[in-house]
Enzyme design. Sequence first.
Site, short mmCIF file in Angstrom:
data_model
loop_
_atom_site.label_atom_id
_atom_site.label_comp_id
_atom_site.label_asym_id
_atom_site.label_seq_id
_atom_site.Cartn_x
_atom_site.Cartn_y
_atom_site.Cartn_z
N GLU A 53 -17.17 -4.88 38.81
CA GLU A 53 -17.49 -5.57 37.56
C GLU A 53 -18.89 -6.18 37.63
O GLU A 53 -19.66 -6.10 36.68
CB GLU A 53 -16.47 -6.68 37.28
N CYS B 286 -16.40 -12.71 39.23
CA CYS B 286 -16.62 -11.72 38.18
C CYS B 286 -16.13 -12.23 36.83
O CYS B 286 -16.73 -11.95 35.79
CB CYS B 286 -15.96 -10.40 38.55
#
Length: 137
Positions: free
Chosen positions: A70, A99
Amino acid sequence: MSIARVVAARSNCVKRKVGAVIARDRRIISTGYNGTPRGVRNCNEGGCPRCNSFAEGGARLDECLCSHGEENAIVQAAYHGVTLREATIYTTFSPCLMCTKMIINSGMSEVIYNADYPLGDVPLALLREAGIKVRQV
């Protein structure tokens, strides 16, 4: 999600392969997979000592040199000047806390994930508190 799985196959991490695809208006605008940073020896070539010592899951995370899927998808969008406002991220695992904060601050509106990340309860609650739609498929 099937594209995120293909992206995950490009990961050079020896511990876990994670892929992420960011889309807006049903078009892919960025992808990312976990592994060592650009210009650094790949994880599977000894680039990350933590992964290569087969540290126990969840332990010594502060020593890991690998960027998350991510994280790489978000950074690649920034590198190329692509806004993520109102985008959706598809990821093979639910995002970690770091993230999650990046997803929230980038302006994305939805997270779709496949498998639960072992340390994922707080991040999922934070996404929901921030008003981001969360779905597991």
